[in-house]
Design a protein around this motif. Structure first.
Motif, PDB file in Angstrom:
ATOM      1  N   GLU A  20       0.823  -1.218   0.000  1.00 17.32           N
ATOM      2  CA  GLU A  20       0.000   0.000   0.000  1.00 17.32           C
ATOM      3  C   GLU A  20       0.854   1.265   0.000  1.00 17.32           C
ATOM      4  O   GLU A  20       0.332   2.369   0.091  1.00 17.32           O
ATOM      5  CB  GLU A  20      -0.923   0.007   1.223  1.00 17.32           C
ATOM      6  CG  GLU A  20      -1.986  -1.062   1.184  1.00 17.32           C
ATOM      7  CD  GLU A  20      -2.964  -0.858   0.036  1.00 17.32           C
ATOM      8  OE1 GLU A  20      -3.339   0.293  -0.235  1.00 17.32           O
ATOM      9  OE2 GLU A  20      -3.335  -1.865  -0.591  1.00 17.32           O
ATOM     10  N   GLY A  21       2.166   1.099  -0.071  1.00 12.58           N
ATOM     11  CA  GLY A  21       3.055   2.252  -0.111  1.00 12.58           C
ATOM     12  C   GLY A  21       3.353   2.856   1.243  1.00 12.58           C
ATOM     13  O   GLY A  21       3.761   4.005   1.345  1.00 12.58           O
ATOM     14  N   ILE A  22       3.148   2.086   2.303  1.00 19.22           N
ATOM     15  CA  ILE A  22       3.386   2.562   3.664  1.00 19.22           C
ATOM     16  C   ILE A  22       4.622   1.868   4.214  1.00 19.22           C
ATOM     17  O   ILE A  22       4.713   0.638   4.206  1.00 19.22           O
ATOM     18  CB  ILE A  22       2.183   2.252   4.579  1.00 19.22           C
ATOM     19  CG1 ILE A  22       0.919   2.882   4.010  1.00 19.22           C
ATOM     20  CG2 ILE A  22       2.449   2.708   6.004  1.00 19.22           C
ATOM     21  CD1 ILE A  22      -0.346   2.409   4.691  1.00 19.22           C
ATOM     22  N   GLU A  23       5.581   2.638   4.694  1.00 14.97           N
ATOM     23  CA  GLU A  23       6.768   2.053   5.313  1.00 14.97           C
ATOM     24  C   GLU A  23       6.405   1.716   6.763  1.00 14.97           C
ATOM     25  O   GLU A  23       6.026   2.601   7.541  1.00 14.97           O
ATOM     26  CB  GLU A  23       7.940   3.023   5.259  1.00 14.97           C
ATOM     27  CG  GLU A  23       9.254   2.424   5.689  1.00 14.97           C
ATOM     28  CD  GLU A  23       9.656   1.194   4.878  1.00 14.97           C
ATOM     29  OE1 GLU A  23      10.208   0.271   5.485  1.00 14.97           O
ATOM     30  OE2 GLU A  23       9.420   1.158   3.654  1.00 14.97           O
ATOM     31  N   PRO A  24       6.487   0.449   7.174  1.00 11.07           N
ATOM     32  CA  PRO A  24       5.985   0.040   8.480  1.00 11.07           C
ATOM     33  C   PRO A  24       6.752   0.544   9.689  1.00 11.07           C
ATOM     34  O   PRO A  24       6.216   0.580  10.779  1.00 11.07           O
ATOM     35  CB  PRO A  24       6.049  -1.492   8.419  1.00 11.07           C
ATOM     36  CG  PRO A  24       7.024  -1.794   7.356  1.00 11.07           C
ATOM     37  CD  PRO A  24       6.983  -0.661   6.393  1.00 11.07           C
ATOM     38  N   GLY A  25       7.983   0.923   9.549  1.00  6.67           N
ATOM     39  CA  GLY A  25       8.732   1.385  10.705  1.00  6.67           C
ATOM     40  C   GLY A  25       9.293   0.224  11.494  1.00  6.67           C
ATOM     41  O   GLY A  25       9.269  -0.923  11.063  1.00  6.67           O
ATOM     42  N   ASN A  26       9.755   0.520  12.704  1.00  3.57           N
ATOM     43  CA  ASN A  26      10.448  -0.497  13.482  1.00  3.57           C
ATOM     44  C   ASN A  26       9.892  -0.612  14.895  1.00  3.57           C
ATOM     45  O   ASN A  26      10.577  -1.022  15.814  1.00  3.57           O
ATOM     46  CB  ASN A  26      11.951  -0.170  13.520  1.00  3.57           C
ATOM     47  CG  ASN A  26      12.779  -1.392  13.840  1.00  3.57           C
ATOM     48  OD1 ASN A  26      12.317  -2.499  13.704  1.00  3.57           O
ATOM     49  ND2 ASN A  26      14.003  -1.157  14.277  1.00  3.57           N
ATOM     50  N   ARG A  27       8.647  -0.257  15.097  1.00  3.58           N
ATOM     51  CA  ARG A  27       8.044  -0.303  16.436  1.00  3.58           C
ATOM     52  C   ARG A  27       7.337  -1.627  16.648  1.00  3.58           C
ATOM     53  O   ARG A  27       6.991  -2.323  15.703  1.00  3.58           O
ATOM     54  CB  ARG A  27       7.055   0.840  16.601  1.00  3.58           C
ATOM     55  CG  ARG A  27       7.731   2.183  16.549  1.00  3.58           C
ATOM     56  CD  ARG A  27       6.764   3.277  16.804  1.00  3.58           C
ATOM     57  NE  ARG A  27       7.457   4.550  16.769  1.00  3.58           N
ATOM     58  CZ  ARG A  27       6.870   5.697  16.828  1.00  3.58           C
ATOM     59  NH1 ARG A  27       5.568   5.771  16.905  1.00  3.58           N
ATOM     60  NH2 ARG A  27       7.566   6.807  16.808  1.00  3.58           N
ATOM     61  N   HIS A  28       7.097  -1.947  17.920  1.00  9.42           N
ATOM     62  CA  HIS A  28       6.372  -3.162  18.247  1.00  9.42           C
ATOM     63  C   HIS A  28       5.593  -2.961  19.542  1.00  9.42           C
ATOM     64  O   HIS A  28       5.840  -2.026  20.290  1.00  9.42           O
ATOM     65  CB  HIS A  28       7.326  -4.349  18.386  1.00  9.42           C
ATOM     66  CG  HIS A  28       8.186  -4.273  19.611  1.00  9.42           C
ATOM     67  ND1 HIS A  28       9.313  -3.501  19.674  1.00  9.42           N
ATOM     68  CD2 HIS A  28       8.065  -4.862  20.822  1.00  9.42           C
ATOM     69  CE1 HIS A  28       9.855  -3.626  20.871  1.00  9.42           C
ATOM     70  NE2 HIS A  28       9.115  -4.436  21.588  1.00  9.42           N
TER      71      HIS A  28
END
Length: 60
Positions: A20-28
């Motif tokens: 969808e063109g969204i960079e998910p990041g690195n959080r949890h």
């Protein structure tokens, strides 16, 4: 979404977000917090007549 090979849930959602063109990041979310949230989600679901497959009985 796979050809039978098992993948971590994080990989599954990461691929959907990237599609969808969204960079998910690195959080949890810590596992304990996720469990706590899932246990409390059953209350609103029951109010609308939706049966939950995840109940506190499954974890306690």
């Amino acid at each position: 979404m796979t050809d039978g090979e098992q993948r971590p849930l994080k990989t599954f959602f990461t691929e959907i977000l990237r599609a969808e063109g969204i960079e998910p990041g690195n959080r949890h979310v810590p596992r304990g917090l996720a469990l706590l949230i899932s246990l409390h989600c059953g209350i609103p679901m029951e109010a609308f007549g939706v049966k939950s497959t995840t109940t506190s009985r499954n974890y306690i």
